[in-house]
Design a protein around this motif. Structure first.
Motif, PDB file in Angstrom:
ATOM      1  N   HIS A 276       0.804  -1.238   0.000  1.00 28.39           N
ATOM      2  CA  HIS A 276       0.000   0.000   0.000  1.00 28.39           C
ATOM      3  C   HIS A 276       0.831   1.279   0.000  1.00 28.39           C
ATOM      4  CE1 HIS A 276      -3.415  -2.614   0.553  1.00 28.39           C
ATOM      5  NE2 HIS A 276      -2.780  -3.184   1.549  1.00 28.39           N
ATOM      6  N   MET A 277       1.886   1.304  -0.789  1.00 28.46           N
ATOM      7  CA  MET A 277       2.755   2.487  -0.774  1.00 28.46           C
ATOM      8  C   MET A 277       2.103   3.718  -1.389  1.00 28.46           C
ATOM      9  SD  MET A 277       5.306   1.913   1.015  1.00 28.46           S
ATOM     10  CE  MET A 277       6.677   3.003   0.713  1.00 28.46           C
ATOM     11  N   LYS A 278       1.158   3.505  -2.308  1.00 28.70           N
ATOM     12  CA  LYS A 278       0.468   4.681  -2.870  1.00 28.70           C
ATOM     13  C   LYS A 278      -0.364   5.360  -1.781  1.00 28.70           C
ATOM     14  CE  LYS A 278       0.631   3.708  -7.711  1.00 28.70           C
ATOM     15  NZ  LYS A 278       0.024   3.609  -9.019  1.00 28.70           N
ATOM     16  N   GLU A 279      -0.965   4.550  -0.930  1.00 30.91           N
ATOM     17  CA  GLU A 279      -1.760   5.101   0.175  1.00 30.91           C
ATOM     18  C   GLU A 279      -0.844   5.831   1.163  1.00 30.91           C
ATOM     19  OE1 GLU A 279      -5.071   4.705   0.365  1.00 30.91           O
ATOM     20  OE2 GLU A 279      -5.235   3.417  -1.388  1.00 30.91           O
ATOM     21  N   THR A 280       0.320   5.251   1.404  1.00 30.92           N
ATOM     22  CA  THR A 280       1.285   5.906   2.307  1.00 30.92           C
ATOM     23  C   THR A 280       1.708   7.249   1.718  1.00 30.92           C
ATOM     24  OG1 THR A 280       2.059   3.752   3.066  1.00 30.92           O
ATOM     25  CG2 THR A 280       3.496   5.625   3.529  1.00 30.92           C
ATOM     26  N   ALA A 281       1.920   7.260   0.401  1.00 31.94           N
ATOM     27  CA  ALA A 281       2.322   8.509  -0.266  1.00 31.94           C
ATOM     28  C   ALA A 281       1.250   9.583  -0.076  1.00 31.94           C
ATOM     29  CB  ALA A 281       2.561   8.248  -1.752  1.00 31.94           C
ATOM     30  N   LYS A 282      -0.007   9.174  -0.211  1.00 27.36           N
ATOM     31  CA  LYS A 282      -1.108  10.148  -0.039  1.00 27.36           C
ATOM     32  C   LYS A 282      -1.147  10.662   1.395  1.00 27.36           C
ATOM     33  CE  LYS A 282      -4.015   8.067  -3.570  1.00 27.36           C
ATOM     34  NZ  LYS A 282      -5.035   7.027  -3.745  1.00 27.36           N
TER      35      LYS A 282
END
Ligand SMILES: [Zn+2]
Length: 434
Positions: free
Chosen positions: A129-135
Motif C-alpha cells: 500500500h505504498m500509494k496510500e502511504t504517499a497520499k
C-alpha cells in the motif's frame, strides 16, 4: 506567507557551526533570513505571523534515513532473536496477513511518533500500500522518501510486477506534495534479490534516474552465505551488477571489509547507520569511524519499531556517538557535532535532497524547537548545546515541529493527527497479530 520566530537560540549546523540568539524569517517554505538579536519593527510589520520562541533551541529537523512504517504494529512482537529467525518467524508471517487498514494505521502511528520526537523527513521501504502511504505523507505535511520494498525470491513475472509498481509510484508521486515526496527503488537485500533481478533494478534506476535504497551486509551470516553461493562478497557483487552506477543509499553495511569500503567510497554510495537495530538483532556494529575517515556520507536511521523499538532520533544519535567510542576504545572517533550532522544534513545528502538539513538562507524550513528549561538539560550555554542535544536530550523535549515552513506540531499539540483515536484503533487492530 512570511513567518518570524524570535527569541530563540539558533543551532544552524552551517559551515561555521554558528549558534546564536536571534530570529528566523521564513518565506513560504524556505528560510529567508537568520538574524542575531531581534527583528526590526519593519520586519515584524511585514510578517504574516510572529511567533515567540520562548528562549527555546531551534535546530534542523531530524532526517531518519531507514525504516519500515507499515510494520509499526509489530513493535515488541519478537524480541531477542537473530535477524533471519526474526524475519522468518515473526515479520514475514505476520506481514502476509496485513491489510490496507493495518498498514495505514501503522504508518500513522509511526508518523505521529516521528513528528513528536523531531523527525521531519523519513525514508520508508515497504512492500504494501505504498500509494496510500504517499497520499498520507502529502496530507499530513511530512517530507518523505518512499520505496516499494522488493523481494526477488519469486518468478520473473512477479519480479517485473514489483518493478512496474515501483516505477508507477515514481511516475505518480515523485516530486508530489510541493516537492516533499521523493520515490526510490528499494530492492530488499542481496540475499533476497537474485543477481538477474538486481541487474534489472540497476537498469531501471538508470532509465528513470532513480536512487536505489537497499539493505547491505547487515549480518555476518548473510555475507558468508553470499560468498558460498556466488563466490564473492555482497558489495563487490552489487558493484559488478551495476547497482552502484547511480546514487545508492545502503542500510546497515555492518559487515564490510576494507576493499568494500573502498568501493562504497569510489562509487559515492551513502550509508544509513542503524545502531539500535543492529544491536538489538545482535548483528554487530558498523565501521562508522572508517566510513567517516574515508569521507563517505553517513546518515542515521532507526529501522522499524519492530527492531528498535522506537523512532526517537535523539536516542539513535546518542547511541551512535557512544558505541563507536566504546568499540574503538577511543573517545575521539566521533563528536557531538559529527553525530548531529549525521542525523540532519548528512541525511539530506544521503537522500539526494538539496537545500535541506541546515538553518540557513534558502534552505527548506524544516526545523524543530527544543525546550531547554528542564533539569536534564541544565546547566546550558551556547557552548554546551551540541553536547546536550546528543548526550542528554530526548524526543519528548521537542515542543514544535515545522516542515516546509508549516507547523505540524505546536506547543506539544499535533495539528494534523488525532493521536488518541489513532492509538486506540491501532491497539484494537494489533490484537489480530502476534
Ligand atoms: Zn530495514
Amino acid at each position: 506567507m512570511i513567518t518570524i520566530i524570535h527569541s530563540v537560540t539558533i543551532v544552524t549546523l552551517n559551515r561555521n557551526n554558528d549558534i546564536f540568539e536571534g530570529y528566523v524569517t521564513i518565506k513560504n517554505n524556505t528560510f529567508e533570513k537568520t538574524g542575531e538579536g531581534s527583528p526590526t519593527d519593519i520586519e515584524i510589520e511585514q510578517a504574516d505571523k510572529v511567533i515567540d520562541g520562548k528562549r527555546k533551541w531551534l535546530l534542523p529537523g531530524f532526517i531518519n534515513t531507514h525504516g519500515h512504517l507499515g510494520s509499526a504494529l509489530l513493535r515488541g512482537a519478537g524480541d531477542d532473536m537473530p535477524l533471519m529467525t526474526w524475519l522468518k518467524q515473526v515479520m514475514w508471517p505476520n506481514e502476509s496477513r496485513f491489510d490496507r487498514e493495518t498498514v495505514l494505521q501503522a504508518a500513522q502511528v509511526a508518523m505521529i511518533e516521528m513528528i513528536k520526537s523531531g523527525t521531519t523527513t523519513f525514508l520508508d521501504m515497504y512492500h504494501l500500500h505504498m500509494k496510500e502511504t504517499a497520499k498520507l505523507v502529502i496530507d499530513k505535511g511530512l517530507r518523505a522518501v518512499l520505496g516499494r520494498g522488493m523481494i526477488g525470491l519469486c518468478p520473473a513475472h512477479e519480479q517485473e510486477d514489483k518493478l512496474a509498481e515501483s516505477v508507477s509510484l515514481f511516475e505518480t508521486f515523485n516530486g508530489a506534495g510541493d516537492g516533499r515526496l521523493s520515490i526510490v527503488l528499494a530492492p530488499h537485500a542481496p540475499y533476497t534479490c537474485p543477481p538477474t533481478f538486481l541487474k534489472r533494478v540497476a537498469e531501471t534506476a538508470e532509465k528513470y534516474r532513480m536512487m536505489i535504497h537497499t539493505h547491505v551486509s547487515e549480518t555476518r551470516g548473510e555475507v558468508e552465505e553470499h560468498i558460498k553461493t556466488y563466490g564473492k562478497r555482497p558489495v563487490s557483487h552489487l558493484d559488478e551488477l551495476g547497482v552502484f552506477n547511480g546514487p545508492v543509499l545502503a542500510a546497515h553495511a555492518v559487515h564490510v571489509n576494507e576493499e568494500e569500503i573502498e568501493i562504497l567510497k569510489n562509487r559515492g554510495a551513502a550509508i544509513s547507520h542503524n545502531p539500535a537495530s543492529n544491536l538489538k538483532l545482535g548483528s554487530g556494529v558498523a565501521p562508522v569511524p572508517d566510513f567517516l575517515e574515508k569521507g563517505i556520507t553517513v546518515s542515521l536511521g532507526t529501522d522499524s519499531t519492530a527492531s528498535n523499538n522506537n523512532l526517537d532520533m535523539f536516542e539513535e544519535a546518542r547511541l551512535s556517538a557512544l558505541i563507536h567510542k566504546g568499540t574503538r576504545e577511543n573517545p575521539e572517533v566521533t563528536s557531538a557535532k559529527d553525530t548531529l550532522e549525521m542525523a540532519t544534513l548528512k541525511g539530506a545528502e544521503a537522500l539526494s535532497l538539496e537545500n535541506l538539513g541546515k538553518i540557513e538562507r534558502d534552505f527548506k524550513a524544516d526545523f524543530i524547537l527544543v525546550e531547554p528549561g528542564q533539569a536534564h538539560l541544565t546547566p546550558w550555554n551556547k557552548d554546551r548545546i551540541l553536547s546536550h542535544l546528543v548526550y542528554a536530550a530526548r524526543g519528548s523535549d521537542v515542543t514544535d515541529t515545522f516542515i516546509d515552513g508549516k507547523a505540524v506540531y505546536s506547543d506539544r499539540q499535533l495539528l494534523l493527527f488525532d493521536e488518541e483515536k489513532i492509538v486506540f484503533e491501532a491497539n484494537q487492530l494489533a490484537k489480530k497479530f502476534l
